[in-house]
Motif scaffolding. Sequence first.
Motif: not given
Length: 123
Positions: A15-32
Motif C-alpha cells: 500500500g505504500g509509495s515510492l518514486r524512482l528517478s533516472c538521470a539521463v546523460s549523453g542522450y542525443g536522440y530525438s526519439s521519445s
Amino acid sequence: QVKLVESGGGSVQTGGSLRLSCAVSGYGYSSSCMGWFRQAPGKEREGVIMFNRNGAVTRADSVKGRFTISRDNAWKTLYLQMDNLKPEDTAMYYCAAGRESCVGREADLFTYWGQGTQVTVSS
C-alpha cells in the motif's frame, strides 16, 4: 556516451509509495523512447511503463491505475511514481532508452540501460 542512473528504490509495506528517478546523460536522440522495466528473481525482464512514439504511454496491465511515468522537459530525468505497491511489485527496476521511436514494451526496442534500483514490498 549515454548513461542512465536510477535512484529512489527501497523497502516499503503493502500500500505504500515510492518514486524512482533516472538521470539521463549523453542522450542525443530525438526519439521519445524511454521507460521502466523490472525483473524479479527467477523471472524475465518485464516492460512496466514507457513513453512510446509521440509521447504516448504504454503500461503493463498489472500497474494500471498505480504507476505513473513522467519526465522533465529536457528528457534529462525520467520518473516512476509507484502507488499502492504490492508484494508482487518487488523487483529490480531499470530505466531504459531507445535510439529510435518505439511502439510497445519489448526490451529489444531499448538500447541503453541503467544498473537498476531495488524495490522491495513487504506484506
